[in-house]
Structures are given as C-alpha cells and as structure tokens.
Design a protein around this motif. Sequence first.
Motif, PDB file in Angstrom:
ATOM      1  N   THR A   1       0.332   4.042  -5.408  1.00  0.00           N
ATOM      2  CA  THR A   1       1.300   4.717  -4.542  1.00  0.00           C
ATOM      3  C   THR A   1       2.430   5.353  -5.353  1.00  0.00           C
ATOM      4  O   THR A   1       2.914   6.443  -5.011  1.00  0.00           O
ATOM      5  CB  THR A   1       1.876   3.731  -3.507  1.00  0.00           C
ATOM      6  N   ASP A   2       2.833   4.699  -6.437  1.00  0.00           N
ATOM      7  CA  ASP A   2       3.867   5.268  -7.299  1.00  0.00           C
ATOM      8  C   ASP A   2       3.374   6.552  -7.960  1.00  0.00           C
ATOM      9  O   ASP A   2       4.087   7.566  -7.984  1.00  0.00           O
ATOM     10  CB  ASP A   2       4.280   4.258  -8.361  1.00  0.00           C
TER      11      ASP A   2
ATOM     12  N   ARG B   1       4.673  10.467  -7.572  1.00  0.00           N
ATOM     13  CA  ARG B   1       5.089  11.251  -8.733  1.00  0.00           C
ATOM     14  C   ARG B   1       4.253  12.521  -8.870  1.00  0.00           C
ATOM     15  O   ARG B   1       4.769  13.568  -9.283  1.00  0.00           O
ATOM     16  CB  ARG B   1       4.990  10.396  -9.997  1.00  0.00           C
TER      17      ARG B   1
ATOM     18  N   SER C   1       0.312  -0.810  -5.773  1.00  0.00           N
ATOM     19  CA  SER C   1       1.662  -0.299  -6.014  1.00  0.00           C
ATOM     20  C   SER C   1       1.666   0.767  -7.107  1.00  0.00           C
ATOM     21  O   SER C   1       2.443   1.730  -7.047  1.00  0.00           O
ATOM     22  CB  SER C   1       2.604  -1.448  -6.391  1.00  0.00           C
TER      23      SER C   1
END
Length: 467
Positions: A440-441, A445, A437
């Motif tokens: 992917t964040d 960004r 997670s």
Amino acid sequence: MSRPNVLFFLTDQERFDLTAPDSPIETPNVDRLREEGMAFERAYTPISICSAARASLLTGLYPHNHGMLNNCHEADAIQPNLPPDLPTFGEHLLEAGYTNHYVGKWHVGRDQGPENFGFQYRGGADRHHDADLAGDFANYREELGVDVSEADLEDALYTDTGTLVAATDPVPVEATRPYYIAQQAIEHLREGIAEPFFLRVDLYGPHHPYVIPEPYASMYDPDEIEPPESYRETYDGKPAVHEQYLDYRGVRGFDWETWSEAIAKYRGFMTLLDEQIGRILEAAAGIEDCCTIHASDHGDFTGAHRQFNKGPIMYDETYHIPLQVRWPGEIEAGSTCGEFISLHDLMPTFLDLADTEVPDVDGRSIRPLFSGEAPSDWPDSHFAQYHGDEFGLYSQRMLRTKRYKYVHNGPDRNELYDLDADPNELGNLIEHPAYESVRTDLEARLIERMEGTGDPIAPWTATALSR
C-alpha cells in the motif's frame, strides 16, 4: 564555471552487470573510465525499448510526456517522430555555442535524423531503423571487398520464430559496424573539432543479433558460463505475459546449452565494443578539459528468467543500466554514487555542463552528485514505465526503491519483490499478507510519481489500486 568538451558513448541494450567491477567480461577501457571517474551504481532507464528510451535521453522527458511510446520504425508506432516543439539537448547545446557531432545509431524518428536536432551527422546508421541515413556502412564494406550475407554466417542460432540471435561473422574486425563507427569518430577527432564540442558515439550492440567475428566469437567458452539464479524462473504467481513471451519471442525450446552459446556471443560483442571505445579514447587523449560519459539505452535479458531481448517484463536485467563519468579535476577517481539516476537525467546534465539554462523537463542534472554528496531532496526511488511494442499496447508502471520493486500491470496482476530477500525477482509477493503495508505504501508513492509527472493514466491507476 568550466564548460568542458563532452565525449558521450551510448551502447545499445547493454546490461549493468556487463561492466560492473565483478564482471567476468573483458572491458578494460570502460573499466578505466570507472576507475578514473565515478561509477553510478543505481542508474536506470525510464523505459526498456529503444526509440522511447532514446527520445527520453534527447528530451529529458518521460515517454508519456514526449509521446514516443514504442519503436518508431514499426507499423504500430504510436508516434513515428518527435513533436518539433519539444526541447532537446542538441539544439540547446548548439545555442550555447557548442559544436555537436553524432556518429552511429539514431532510431528516434522515421523522418528525422541527428541533423534535425542540432548535430552534424557523421554516419553509421542502419537501414532497418534509419532508412534516410543508410548507405555509408555498405559503401565502406564494399571498399574493403567484403560482401557477406546472413547465409554466410557461421554457427548461426535462431529462435523458433526465425529471429537471428547469434552467429560468427566471417569478416575481419575492420569490416564490422562497431569498428566503422569508431573509425568515423576517430577521423572526426583527427580532423579537429571546434571547442567546446559535444561528440556522441552511438554504438550498435550488444543488441541482438550477437553477430561478431573472431577472436570475439570464441573468446568466451559457453561451457564455463553458469546459469543465472533467475534461470530457475517458474512464472508461478507472475503476470501471464511473462510466460507467453517465451512463445512470442520463440525461445520456449531453448535449453541452457543454447542460451550459453548466445550469452558467450553477447559477452564477446561487449569486448569488441569496448576495444572500439578504447580506440576513440586514445584518439581523444590530447583533448583538455574533457568529460567522458558511458551509458546504455536499456538492458537485455540474454537468458535471465529464460527470456530473450526485452518486453513488458520489468526486471532489472533490462532496466538497470551502466553509467560511468570521468572528468579529471572535477570528479574523484574511483568514486561511486549510490543515488537513483535515470537515463533522461543526462539531458539536463549536458546543459548544466554547458552552463546554459535547463528548460522545464522531467530529468534533473546529476552534476551536483559529482562532488560525492547528494542534495537533500534527491529522489529515493526510480519511476519507470512500459507501453508495449509489436504485440500491441500494454500499460506498465514501476517504482523501485533500494529494497523493493512494485510493478503495476494494467491488464494483469501486479508484482512486488523484496530485493533484499530475493534479488533475482523470482517470488511475486503482491498477495503476501506480511507485505500488505509495503504494498500500500509503494502504491501510494507510485501514484504520487505518476501524478507529479503528468502521467495520463494516473487517475485510472489510482482508481484501480484503490479497489
């Protein structure tokens, strides 16, 4: 609004930790700037290569927007000169009524010099990078009766590929380039400069070769220097280019004894530079309303991760840079700032100090941070890039937050580091399921930053990461 005089020191390839409060290196003059002003703890370069970083400083733009992606003096330079239509802070300051003066290294164009960008040039460039500006330092040495070649250097240390890394220079301190550059700046100040002025002093070093005279050459004992934690690097799970660079730079055979000798000279070089900064500060002591800034274009590995110089390896040793700003009456002494700052933020900062309009650039003035409080929309991460150097093109993009660093390597595997758990960036977590997670964040960004700055490879990167 006050329009201060500005004294700007830019060192060449200085790491953040050289002048940090806990540094073992003697830098009393830069320490004084920090103690009497504000230290920026999260200042970074947008790119870790000389010409590209210096062009970003001059224009306030990311390299993909100013076009100087690699070093301008090399045969493979993508763009040997800056486009003439780009805004630069020197030209804007000149239009705003400042007298601009420049001493030392340039390296932002084969056929251009400081005088092409609004500065009066005082000299100090080097022949390798700036052929059209050379000769003054050689003449100065000749006047001193100093004629020393590379063959005369003592304790010379070379890479396996023949690059000079470090040595003791058998000359007096007065015959060194840092002393000469400082002397040019001092004489300029003594002659009197019309105010308001902007004086930029670009000091060679501590960029390799770390060739310095006594007492600096033996000031730091190699036997007392401990290996950094990152020296335990194994390259397991890392992009292949990291280990390949040991051979490309010719340092695979360097053991710690060799590295400690090089690091000792690197540290001595920084102390030599600091003393020259001190000489200039003393000459400028009587100038009223003066904002003094110290920064570097990028850092240097000097044995961290067992690497030499810099390259397509986006560790903090080459991206984290020093930044101190002293402005009596405007900045509280001994203050610190923990916000992310990029080197190219200095371009709009200089114009903000001059109370003149800032053109549409990627950087943002850091002057609001001088009060100790950041605007609510200040960036919470740093976006950086790399495009390659002599070995050819190699696209990299990086997003660094306070806790994580994500690196997209176009030709190889990507990287993810948890800087709280692994501040030395030894373990690549890009495939770790517990960090999916986070990955992917950060990818989302990163793409947002690339698209927001007009990065031309953003569509390709987004497609690659989506797969």
